[in-house]
Design an enzyme around this catalytic site. Structure first.
Site, short mmCIF file in Angstrom:
data_model
loop_
_atom_site.label_atom_id
_atom_site.label_comp_id
_atom_site.label_asym_id
_atom_site.label_seq_id
_atom_site.Cartn_x
_atom_site.Cartn_y
_atom_site.Cartn_z
N ARG A 180 0.76 -0.97 -0.09
CA ARG A 180 0.02 0.06 0.04
C ARG A 180 1.10 1.27 0.04
O ARG A 180 0.30 2.19 -0.62
CB ARG A 180 -0.93 -0.05 1.03
CG ARG A 180 -1.80 1.13 1.46
CD ARG A 180 -3.22 1.35 1.96
NE ARG A 180 -3.30 0.37 3.20
CZ ARG A 180 -2.82 0.30 4.04
NH1 ARG A 180 -2.26 1.23 4.43
NH2 ARG A 180 -3.08 -0.55 5.26
N ASP A 212 -4.16 19.64 -16.34
CA ASP A 212 -4.79 18.36 -16.86
C ASP A 212 -4.61 18.40 -18.27
O ASP A 212 -5.37 19.03 -19.06
CB ASP A 212 -6.06 18.23 -16.44
CG ASP A 212 -6.67 16.82 -16.63
OD1 ASP A 212 -6.11 16.19 -17.80
OD2 ASP A 212 -7.68 16.54 -16.28
N LYS A 256 -5.39 6.73 -20.05
CA LYS A 256 -5.93 7.32 -21.59
C LYS A 256 -4.66 6.90 -22.42
O LYS A 256 -4.09 5.83 -22.43
CB LYS A 256 -6.27 8.77 -21.42
CG LYS A 256 -7.32 8.94 -20.21
CD LYS A 256 -8.66 8.50 -20.58
CE LYS A 256 -9.61 8.53 -19.60
NZ LYS A 256 -10.03 9.72 -19.02
N TYR A 277 -13.36 18.24 -17.16
CA TYR A 277 -13.69 16.81 -16.93
C TYR A 277 -14.59 16.55 -15.77
O TYR A 277 -14.46 17.03 -14.72
CB TYR A 277 -12.36 15.98 -16.79
CG TYR A 277 -12.79 14.49 -16.48
CD1 TYR A 277 -13.06 13.64 -17.58
CD2 TYR A 277 -12.91 13.86 -15.30
CE1 TYR A 277 -13.38 12.36 -17.36
CE2 TYR A 277 -13.26 12.39 -15.11
CZ TYR A 277 -13.39 11.81 -16.33
OH TYR A 277 -13.75 10.64 -16.15
C1 LIG Z 1 -10.37 10.38 -17.84
C2 LIG Z 1 -10.15 11.62 -17.27
C3 LIG Z 1 -9.77 11.93 -16.25
C4 LIG Z 1 -10.04 10.94 -15.03
O1 LIG Z 1 -9.33 10.06 -15.03
P1 LIG Z 1 -9.58 8.21 -14.49
O2 LIG Z 1 -8.45 7.63 -14.94
O3 LIG Z 1 -10.79 8.09 -15.63
O4 LIG Z 1 -10.18 8.32 -13.16
C5 LIG Z 1 -9.75 13.35 -15.67
N1 LIG Z 1 -9.36 14.22 -16.69
C6 LIG Z 1 -9.43 14.08 -17.77
C7 LIG Z 1 -9.10 14.88 -19.11
C8 LIG Z 1 -9.80 12.87 -18.38
O5 LIG Z 1 -9.96 12.55 -19.79
#
Ligand SMILES: *Cc1c(COP(=O)(O)O)cnc(C)c1O
Length: 385
Positions: A55, A180, A205, A107
């Site tokens: 963890r 982000d 992603k 998001y």
């Molecule tokens: C998918 C996504 C998130 C969240 O991430 P997860 O891995 O799905 O929890 C945050 N910001 C953007 C721009 C995303 O595409």
């Protein structure tokens, strides 16, 4: 001669070789997955390694973190079980009463987390129009704003924000900038080098790229009290990325550059083909010269615009949903950044209360043969409109 000798390796080279990894004992090029949840102590009851319990962390997850830190030019990287848990750790690590400036459209999951913190009174949030630096500036509360959140390019219309300019605004106000840039991973945009303090990515992603892992990455330009607090949240909440997922992520990241180059080529081919199509109201892609953020995006991505674009279908919500359903290659699924192409009716997925055009379809363009993807969209639009 000496120039060639001293030339630093490209990040793409280090990435392909997972930082020139060779297992000490066996010579294996592929890293071993460290699955153990617990670690036996040594003769003096001291840990033999820095590891005690999975963890906290483990070798495989740390290897993946080192690869991302190298790619980002970061002082440190932490991997979480999802993008959402990584984003949540940042919000959780802020002191109670802190003020956050964030885009009004972003998001949806991260926006919901912020709204939750606002409802409970733990954080104060002021929203600005994504991409509008004057609005960002106006949203700042002098002496109170701790964090400015930028999503660029911004879901789902791919508005572009100038990261260097946003960093200057944040730093003048004594705040931190978090970016982000999930839609343009660090082979495109190196946010920390542009002035961001923390770089966030949903590694689910592009970084992983194969739609088989959920993971979130936070990378920091310079570690400090906020970073320590973030690490503490991960440790206390137990949201570290699992070693098996970290191993898949390492495997996926080796081909990141190659994938995103192809995805960019494909997205550009699709955007150019459909720009001005009479069945569409708009094609939104920062790689198109007509996109308002094109010049900044070109600078911030070195021309690697990524594989995310949106189309707005004439005929409203029904026509858009029908188009998504009529596709034979594009999967009608959420998420993005995988090798397979996806099409998503964004309004359905983000739910009520989010300011999304009802006829917007978000395309995550994969690595397939571009003419096949164009043919598929052509027949779907013909069938639906
Ligand atoms: C998918 C996504 C998130 C969240 O991430 P997860 O891995 O799905 O929890 C945050 N910001 C953007 C721009 C995303 O595409």
């Amino acid at each position: 001669m000496s120039d060639r000798k001293n030339r630093p390796l490209s990040p793409a080279t280090r990435l392909a070789q997972a930082l020139h990894h060779v297992e000490e004992r066996t010579g294996a090029l592929t890293p071993t997955i460290q699955l153990s949840a617990t670690y036996a102590r040594g003769a003096d009851y001291a840990p033999r390694q820095p590891y005690i319990y999975r963890r906290d962390s483990n070798e495989t997850t740390e290897h993946a973190e080192a690869i991302i830190a190298d790619l980002e030019g970061a002082a440190a990287t932490l991997l979480f079980a999802s993008g959402m848990s990584a984003a949540g750790a940042v919000l959780e690590a802020l002191p109670s009463g802190a003020h956050v400036v964030a885009p009004g459209v972003m998001y949806h999951g991260v926006l919901q987390q912020m709204q939750k913190h606002q409802t409970t009174g733990r954080l104060a949030i002021t929203h600005y129009t994504a991409g509008d630096l004057d609005a960002m500036k106006a949203a700042i509360r002098p002496g109170q704003t701790a964090l400015i959140w930028v999503e660029t390019p911004n879901n789902p219309d791919w508005t572009v924000t100038d990261i260097a300019a946003a960093a200057a605004i944040a730093h003048e106000a004594g705040a931190r900038l978090i970016t982000d840039c999930t839609a343009t991973p660090p082979c495109c945009t190196r946010a920390l080098e542009l002035g961001a303090d923390i770089s966030f990515h949903s590694a689910t992603k592009y970084l992983n790229g194969h739609s088989d892992v959920t993971a979130g990455a936070l990378s920091v330009r310079r570690a400090g009290a906020l970073w320590d607090a973030i690490a503490d949240v991960r440790k206390l909440q137990g949201t570290v990325l699992h070693s098996f997922d970290a191993w898949l992520l390492i495997r996926g990241m080796r081909t990141l550059t190659l994938r995103v180059e192809r995805q960019t080529e494909n997205a550009l081919a699709i955007a150019r083909h459909f720009e001005g199509d009479p069945r569409l109201e708009a094609v939104l892609y920062p790689g198109l010269a007509s996109h308002p953020g094109h010049d900044i995006a070109r600078r911030q991505t070195d021309g690697m615009f990524g594989g995310m674009l949106s189309i707005i279908v004439k005929g409203g919500e029904r026509a858009a949903i029908d188009t998504a359903l009529a596709c034979r290659l594009f999967y009608p699924a959420t998420s993005l950044g995988g090798v397979e192409s996806l099409i998503e009716h964004r309004k359905t997925v983000s739910g009520p209360g989010f300011d999304v055009h009802p006829a917007l379809l978000r395309l995550s363009v994969g690595i397939e043969h571009a003419p096949d993807l164009i043919d598929d969209l052509e027949q779907a639009l013909d069938a639906a409109t």
